[in-house]
Design an enzyme around this catalytic site. Structure first.
Site, PDB file in Angstrom:
ATOM      1  N   HIS A 153      -9.677  -6.248  -2.749  1.00  0.00           N
ATOM      2  CA  HIS A 153      -8.363  -6.313  -2.099  1.00  0.00           C
ATOM      3  C   HIS A 153      -8.512  -6.552  -0.610  1.00  0.00           C
ATOM      4  CE1 HIS A 153      -9.625  -2.079  -2.234  1.00  0.00           C
ATOM      5  NE2 HIS A 153      -9.033  -1.943  -1.056  1.00  0.00           N
ATOM      6  N   PHE A 154      -7.529  -7.262  -0.082  1.00  0.00           N
ATOM      7  CA  PHE A 154      -7.419  -7.497   1.359  1.00  0.00           C
ATOM      8  C   PHE A 154      -6.213  -6.718   1.853  1.00  0.00           C
ATOM      9  CE2 PHE A 154     -10.438 -10.882   2.341  1.00  0.00           C
ATOM     10  CZ  PHE A 154     -10.794 -11.298   1.069  1.00  0.00           C
ATOM     11  N   HIS A 155      -6.384  -5.993   2.948  1.00  0.00           N
ATOM     12  CA  HIS A 155      -5.271  -5.297   3.599  1.00  0.00           C
ATOM     13  C   HIS A 155      -4.642  -6.249   4.617  1.00  0.00           C
ATOM     14  CE1 HIS A 155      -6.587  -1.083   2.467  1.00  0.00           C
ATOM     15  NE2 HIS A 155      -7.741  -1.711   2.337  1.00  0.00           N
ATOM     16  N   ASP A 169       0.865  -1.190   0.000  1.00  0.00           N
ATOM     17  CA  ASP A 169       0.000   0.000   0.000  1.00  0.00           C
ATOM     18  C   ASP A 169       0.904   1.244   0.000  1.00  0.00           C
ATOM     19  OD1 ASP A 169      -3.213   0.437   1.208  1.00  0.00           O
ATOM     20  OD2 ASP A 169      -1.848   2.140   0.983  1.00  0.00           O
ATOM     21  N   ILE A 170       0.634   2.200  -0.886  1.00  0.00           N
ATOM     22  CA  ILE A 170       1.502   3.400  -0.934  1.00  0.00           C
ATOM     23  C   ILE A 170       1.287   4.330   0.266  1.00  0.00           C
ATOM     24  CG2 ILE A 170       2.215   3.807  -3.328  1.00  0.00           C
ATOM     25  CD1 ILE A 170      -0.274   5.608  -3.580  1.00  0.00           C
ATOM     26  N   GLN A 221     -15.003   1.103   1.015  1.00  0.00           N
ATOM     27  CA  GLN A 221     -14.143   0.806  -0.141  1.00  0.00           C
ATOM     28  C   GLN A 221     -13.883   2.065  -0.961  1.00  0.00           C
ATOM     29  OE1 GLN A 221     -15.716  -2.195  -2.826  1.00  0.00           O
ATOM     30  NE2 GLN A 221     -13.727  -2.538  -3.777  1.00  0.00           N
ATOM     31  N   VAL A 222     -12.611   2.244  -1.366  1.00  0.00           N
ATOM     32  CA  VAL A 222     -12.221   3.404  -2.171  1.00  0.00           C
ATOM     33  C   VAL A 222     -11.774   2.963  -3.565  1.00  0.00           C
ATOM     34  CG1 VAL A 222     -10.583   5.325  -2.337  1.00  0.00           C
ATOM     35  CG2 VAL A 222     -11.589   4.755  -0.116  1.00  0.00           C
TER      36      VAL A 222
HETATM   37  P1  5GP Z   1      -9.886   0.726   0.367  1.00  0.00           P
HETATM   38  O1  5GP Z   1     -10.514   0.681  -0.997  1.00  0.00           O
HETATM   39  O2  5GP Z   1      -9.706  -0.637   0.964  1.00  0.00           O
HETATM   40  O3  5GP Z   1     -10.616   1.632   1.322  1.00  0.00           O
HETATM   41  O4  5GP Z   1      -8.469   1.399   0.249  1.00  0.00           O
HETATM   42  C1  5GP Z   1      -7.677   1.413  -0.894  1.00  0.00           C
HETATM   43  C2  5GP Z   1      -6.219   1.381  -0.484  1.00  0.00           C
HETATM   44  O5  5GP Z   1      -5.440   1.539  -1.660  1.00  0.00           O
HETATM   45  C3  5GP Z   1      -5.778   2.480   0.496  1.00  0.00           C
HETATM   46  O6  5GP Z   1      -5.186   1.878   1.632  1.00  0.00           O
HETATM   47  C4  5GP Z   1      -4.765   3.311  -0.292  1.00  0.00           C
HETATM   48  O7  5GP Z   1      -3.704   3.769   0.494  1.00  0.00           O
HETATM   49  C5  5GP Z   1      -4.309   2.332  -1.371  1.00  0.00           C
HETATM   50  N1  5GP Z   1      -3.922   2.957  -2.620  1.00  0.00           N
HETATM   51  C6  5GP Z   1      -4.589   3.959  -3.267  1.00  0.00           C
HETATM   52  N2  5GP Z   1      -3.960   4.260  -4.430  1.00  0.00           N
HETATM   53  C7  5GP Z   1      -2.895   3.412  -4.515  1.00  0.00           C
HETATM   54  C8  5GP Z   1      -1.873   3.246  -5.504  1.00  0.00           C
HETATM   55  O8  5GP Z   1      -1.816   3.919  -6.539  1.00  0.00           O
HETATM   56  N3  5GP Z   1      -0.946   2.282  -5.263  1.00  0.00           N
HETATM   57  C9  5GP Z   1      -0.966   1.502  -4.134  1.00  0.00           C
HETATM   58  N4  5GP Z   1       0.005   0.584  -3.988  1.00  0.00           N
HETATM   59  N5  5GP Z   1      -1.926   1.646  -3.182  1.00  0.00           N
HETATM   60  C10 5GP Z   1      -2.878   2.590  -3.372  1.00  0.00           C
END
Ligand code: 5GP
Length: 142
Positions: A103-105, A34-35, A97-98
């Site tokens: 995906h799993f963290h 995760d970045i 979700q963003v």
């Molecule tokens: P979620 O959808 O589970 O809420 O979060 C998406 C995750 O993707 C976040 O933890 C965010 O930091 C990560 N993320 C967003 N853009 C990028 C990217 O371009 N590259 C990577 N490696 N992670 C990303």
């Protein structure tokens, strides 16, 4: 539920159109850092199939990804000398979700150390490269 969007960020990473710090890859799954890590070693595990989230993925792909999540979580514990590992997974905006590719963290945790808030800061590429190297080495040794 909306259709899968093939232009989401993780689909672009899978196609090699955007860079990532790879931790693991096999024929059906991909893991990368995760970045904006909530703790050092914060890894994302995704299926290669075009699933929006847990609600539309096939049970076969979900089972495979779950196996990879376990493998990476064990490696994260070793590589980061973690006391515990937090696994998170969000579905649709209302579920937190963003990015709309399943995906799993996987977040290595230390006793008494809180996670950083979501999306708080971009990690330096050199640190991500070092963390990916440590995780890949722990996976290779497992
Ligand atoms: P979620 O959808 O589970 O809420 O979060 C998406 C995750 O993707 C976040 O933890 C965010 O930091 C990560 N993320 C967003 N853009 C990028 C990217 O371009 N590259 C990577 N490696 N992670 C990303």
């Amino acid at each position: 539920m909306p259709a899968y969007d093939p232009n989401n960020i993780f689909a672009k990473i899978l196609r090699g159109e955007l860079p990532s710090h790879k931790v693991y890859e096999d024929e059906r799954a991909f893991a990368f850092l995760d970045i904006m890590p909530r703790a050092p070693g914060h890894t994302l595990v995704i299926p290669k199939s075009p699933a929006r989230n847990l609600l539309d993925v096939s049970s076969d792909d979900l089972a495979h990804v779950a196996g990879v999540v376990q493998k990476v979580a064990r490696a994260a514990r070793t590589a980061f000398d973690a006391d515990g590992v937090t696994i998170q997974q969000f579905n649709e905006s209302a579920g937190g979700q963003v990015v709309f590719h399943l995906h799993f963290h996987i977040i290595p945790r230390k006793e008494g150390v809180a996670m950083k808030p979501p999306a708080s800061a971009k990690e330096k590429p050199e640190a991500l490269a070092e963390h990916a190297r440590k995780l890949a080495a722990a996976l290779a040794a497992s």
